[in-house]
Motif scaffolding. Structure first.
Motif, mmCIF file in Angstrom:
data_model
loop_
_atom_site.group_PDB
_atom_site.id
_atom_site.type_symbol
_atom_site.label_atom_id
_atom_site.label_comp_id
_atom_site.label_asym_id
_atom_site.label_seq_id
_atom_site.Cartn_x
_atom_site.Cartn_y
_atom_site.Cartn_z
ATOM 1 N N SER A 330 100.135 -96.577 19.962
ATOM 2 C CA SER A 330 100.847 -97.586 19.175
ATOM 3 C C SER A 330 100.926 -97.154 17.711
ATOM 4 N N TYR A 331 99.872 -96.483 17.238
ATOM 5 C CA TYR A 331 99.895 -96.002 15.854
ATOM 6 C C TYR A 331 100.977 -94.937 15.674
ATOM 7 N N LEU A 332 101.021 -94.001 16.627
ATOM 8 C CA LEU A 332 102.018 -92.928 16.531
ATOM 9 C C LEU A 332 103.431 -93.488 16.591
ATOM 10 N N ALA A 333 103.625 -94.502 17.441
ATOM 11 C CA ALA A 333 104.955 -95.106 17.557
ATOM 12 C C ALA A 333 105.366 -95.730 16.221
ATOM 13 N N LEU A 334 104.392 -96.362 15.571
ATOM 14 C CA LEU A 334 104.649 -96.995 14.275
ATOM 15 C C LEU A 334 105.003 -95.936 13.219
ATOM 16 N N ALA A 335 104.203 -94.883 13.182
ATOM 17 C CA ALA A 335 104.451 -93.822 12.202
ATOM 18 C C ALA A 335 105.821 -93.173 12.450
ATOM 19 N N GLU A 336 106.161 -92.985 13.722
ATOM 20 C CA GLU A 336 107.467 -92.392 14.036
ATOM 21 C C GLU A 336 108.595 -93.308 13.591
ATOM 22 N N GLU A 358 80.881 -90.516 17.790
ATOM 23 C CA GLU A 358 82.066 -89.642 17.684
ATOM 24 C C GLU A 358 81.712 -88.213 18.105
ATOM 25 N N THR A 359 82.511 -87.660 19.010
ATOM 26 C CA THR A 359 82.288 -86.289 19.483
ATOM 27 C C THR A 359 83.319 -85.358 18.859
ATOM 28 N N ASP A 360 83.147 -84.058 19.079
ATOM 29 C CA ASP A 360 84.131 -83.089 18.593
ATOM 30 C C ASP A 360 85.502 -83.395 19.190
ATOM 31 N N ALA A 361 85.510 -83.854 20.452
ATOM 32 C CA ALA A 361 86.796 -84.145 21.102
ATOM 33 C C ALA A 361 87.493 -85.323 20.420
ATOM 34 N N ASP A 362 86.715 -86.313 19.979
ATOM 35 C CA ASP A 362 87.312 -87.442 19.243
ATOM 36 C C ASP A 362 87.948 -86.943 17.943
ATOM 37 N N VAL A 363 87.239 -86.051 17.258
ATOM 38 C CA VAL A 363 87.766 -85.521 15.993
ATOM 39 C C VAL A 363 89.027 -84.691 16.279
ATOM 40 N N ASP A 364 89.040 -83.974 17.426
ATOM 41 C CA ASP A 364 90.257 -83.244 17.809
ATOM 42 C C ASP A 364 91.430 -84.212 17.932
ATOM 43 N N ASP A 365 91.175 -85.392 18.508
ATOM 44 C CA ASP A 365 92.236 -86.407 18.640
ATOM 45 C C ASP A 365 92.744 -86.852 17.270
ATOM 46 N N THR A 366 91.831 -87.014 16.336
ATOM 47 C CA THR A 366 92.234 -87.425 14.979
ATOM 48 C C THR A 366 93.075 -86.319 14.342
ATOM 49 N N ILE A 367 92.610 -85.088 14.495
ATOM 50 C CA ILE A 367 93.340 -83.954 13.907
ATOM 51 C C ILE A 367 94.736 -83.854 14.536
ATOM 52 N N ASP A 368 94.811 -84.142 15.819
ATOM 53 C CA ASP A 368 96.113 -84.110 16.499
ATOM 54 C C ASP A 368 97.088 -85.112 15.839
ATOM 55 N N ILE A 369 96.582 -86.294 15.535
ATOM 56 C CA ILE A 369 97.458 -87.285 14.870
ATOM 57 C C ILE A 369 97.852 -86.812 13.471
ATOM 58 N N ILE A 370 96.912 -86.220 12.759
ATOM 59 C CA ILE A 370 97.246 -85.719 11.404
ATOM 60 C C ILE A 370 98.398 -84.717 11.513
ATOM 61 N N ARG A 371 98.318 -83.834 12.521
ATOM 62 C CA ARG A 371 99.373 -82.820 12.690
ATOM 63 C C ARG A 371 100.701 -83.474 13.040
ATOM 64 N N ARG A 372 100.651 -84.504 13.872
ATOM 65 C CA ARG A 372 101.911 -85.143 14.299
ATOM 66 C C ARG A 372 102.532 -85.978 13.194
ATOM 67 N N VAL A 373 101.721 -86.771 12.518
ATOM 68 C CA VAL A 373 102.287 -87.672 11.491
ATOM 69 C C VAL A 373 102.632 -86.893 10.230
ATOM 70 N N GLN A 374 101.879 -85.829 9.950
ATOM 71 C CA GLN A 374 102.078 -85.066 8.719
ATOM 72 C C GLN A 374 101.938 -85.975 7.511
ATOM 73 N N TYR A 375 100.744 -86.437 7.288
ATOM 74 C CA TYR A 375 100.505 -87.345 6.161
ATOM 75 C C TYR A 375 100.825 -86.673 4.828
ATOM 76 N N ASP A 376 101.383 -87.452 3.933
ATOM 77 C CA ASP A 376 101.647 -86.954 2.586
ATOM 78 C C ASP A 376 100.354 -86.850 1.791
ATOM 79 N N ASN A 377 99.383 -87.659 2.186
ATOM 80 C CA ASN A 377 98.064 -87.588 1.579
ATOM 81 C C ASN A 377 97.111 -88.377 2.471
ATOM 82 N N ALA A 378 95.840 -87.973 2.481
ATOM 83 C CA ALA A 378 94.871 -88.721 3.287
ATOM 84 C C ALA A 378 93.534 -88.735 2.570
#
Ligand code: SAH
Ligand code: SF4
Ligand code: F3S
Length: 486
Positions: A330-336, A358-378
């Motif tokens: 739902s977050y990705l849909a909103l950002a898109e 939080e595991t390394d895999a959870d952080v991988d999921d967060t990083i995946d969203i950062i790559r997809r949304v391409q934040y202007d700043n975080a």
């Protein structure tokens, strides 16, 4: 908002020979008048004007509160000073993460040292951290030199508390558990002439499991639209060109009002006010961001093209544990949707690393969203355990070394994507608000683009507070160098 002259008339009319009125803000007008007398007496004793310094930690809402504190201090006769070696110092505290708490103790130690040589000096502490029993107890036990302590709910009583402090030779402590009161029409001293924060709501009802804010700021309450609009009209008449509408979750604005109004509607109304040229807002909770709001940001030229949309985590499991009430999908849909509707808008975010479990895999999921949304700043934060929150009681706290490692690899991706996003405006002409002289180079001015990115360009201080057009010559990572066009 009653204007400054009206407030002054009401203060002048207060009758100090009688007991203070019970109703607000008349009661505070009475105490402002009384505090003026007390400050005048002391200033005569010292043979010079008294100075006051206000130090603020924390978010924009705290910064706005500090402007209210300085408004009262100046009104009762203090001269504003940046130096903690003043006759009165007030610390407006934040407790969102432990490092904010530690900063207060550091500053207080310093101020206590000054007071040793200046026994008449007064030290006050207020704000979010004072709403926590453990911090309050620590101040009472180990910082006996503090003269006045109050919290977030009774800040409107500052003038009254000042009078109590002057008349007492002991530490004055006044902390309220909660309030539903919103007191309007008190003096404010703005830090900037040309821009201002405006509270549209107070408190928070979301109880994200890691967060202390709902406990220290109380339940969510919205200001009446007419009060918000009157205040902004007053600011516009006073030369303010940019306002930032403030709330912990502006998208839930308007609930519980006599005449409910959505945030999207309020934002459109604010844009109708003559003289206001740019409107920002902070913060949007992703669970409540409406399509109407996206349309207003897209269609209203005055609304800054910037949406701060805190993600916190990109892992569904962690989001559920955090009580954030949205999923990665739902977050990705909103950002898109934002990227599609408003391609020029910056999307920025807050991320927490090291939430319990939080595991390394959870952080991988967060990083995946950062790559997809391409934040202007975080803004990336290491999880900080806040006593009394549900997350603090979770038994699976993550070892520090794992947190650090994950924080570093996440930050790297944030920086890479933010650099790329920032760079895409090169060569464009932008309408920017000039905010200050550049800190490093006095020949340069610093201005803010609609999307919140800073640009530095040759110019002089007379431009401060003006909108100008600037050509974006070159991107330097997170900011631009430019040339003024008009
Ligand atoms: N109301 C805003 C956030 C206010 S606090 C919102 O919901 O977006 C600002 C940021 O501080 C949060 O977005 C979060 O990323 C961070 N934060 C809050 N509590 C924290 C904690 N216990 N540890 C680390 N970061 C925290
Ligand atoms: Fe804290 Fe969540 Fe409220 Fe933001 S929305 S202030 S993170 S509880
Ligand atoms: Fe800090 Fe209070 Fe703001 S805890 S982030 S100052 S609401």
């Amino acid at each position: 908002m009653t204007d400054r002259n009206d407030i002054e008339t009401l203060i002048a009319a207060a009758d100090l020979t009688r007991p203070a009125p019970a109703e607000e803000p008349a009661r505070q007008y009475y105490y402002i008048k009384k505090a003026r007398q007390l400050v005048k007496e002391q200033s005569e004793e010292r043979g010079r004007p008294l100075t006051a310094c206000s130090v603020c930690f924390g978010c924009q809402m705290n910064a706005r509160d500090s402007e209210k504190l300085m408004g009262i201090l100046k009104d009762v006769g203090y001269e504003e000073s940046e130096d903690e070696d003043s006759d009165f110092v007030i610390y407006n505290t934040c407790t969102v993460r432990d490092n904010a708490d530690q900063r207060l103790y550091g500053r207080l130690g310093f101020a206590g040292g000054i007071k040793k040589h200046k026994p008449w000096m007064k030290i006050a502490v207020c704000g979010c951290m004072m709403q926590e029993q453990a911090s309050l107890d620590k101040l009472r036990a180990s910082y006996r030199f503090v003269d006045l302590i109050f919290g977030t709910h009774n800040i409107f009583k500052f003038a009254e508390l000042l009078c109590t402090m002057f008349e007492s030779d002991r530490m004055v402590v006044d902390i309220w558990k909660d309030t539903n009161q919103i007191v309007e029409d008190l003096p404010v001293s703005r830090k900037y002439a040309f821009k201002s924060g405006v509270n549209i709501m107070f408190g928070c009802n979301n109880f994200c499991s890691y967060c202390i804010v709902p406990y220290v700021r109380g339940r969510e309450r919205s200001r009446a639209p007419k009060d918000v609009l009157r205040e902004i009209e007053g600011l516009a008449a006073d030369g303010v060109k940019e306002v930032m509408l403030l709330g912990q979750n502006v998208n839930s604005y308007g609930k519980g009002l006599e005449d409910p109004m959505s945030f999207a509607e309020l934002l459109s109304e604010v844009c109708r006010i003559d003289g206001i040229e740019r409107v920002r807002f902070m913060t949007s909770h992703p669970k409540d961001l409406s399509p109407e709001l996206i349309n207003v940001v897209r269609d209203e030229p005055k609304v800054a093209k910037h949406i701060h949309l805190p993600l916190q985590s990109g892992s569904d499991r962690i989001l559920a544990q955090m009580n954030r009430k949205y999923t990665r999908e739902s977050y990705l849909a909103l950002a898109e949707r934002i990227r599609r509707e408003i391609p020029d808008a910056a999307i920025t975010t807050d991320i927490i690393v090291g939430f319990p479990g939080e595991t390394d895999a959870d952080v991988d999921d967060t990083i995946d969203i950062i790559r997809r949304v391409q934040y202007d700043n975080a803004f990336t934060f290491i999880y900080s355990k806040r006593t009394g929150t549900p997350a603090a009681a979770m038994t699976n706290q993550v070892p520090e070394a794992d947190v650090k490692r994950n924080f570093d690899r996440l930050l790297k991706v944030v920086q890479e994507t933010a650099r790329m996003r920032t760079a895409i405006w090169a060569g464009r002409d932008e309408h920017v608000l000039v905010e200050s002289v550049n800190e490093q180079n006095p020949e340069l001015m610093t201005a803010r683009m609609s999307n919140n990115t800073l640009v530095h360009f040759p110019g002089d201080a007379s431009l401060i507070g003006q909108f100008v057009n600037v050509h974006l010559d070159e991107c330097h990572g997170f900011y631009y160098m430019g040339t003024m066009l008009n």
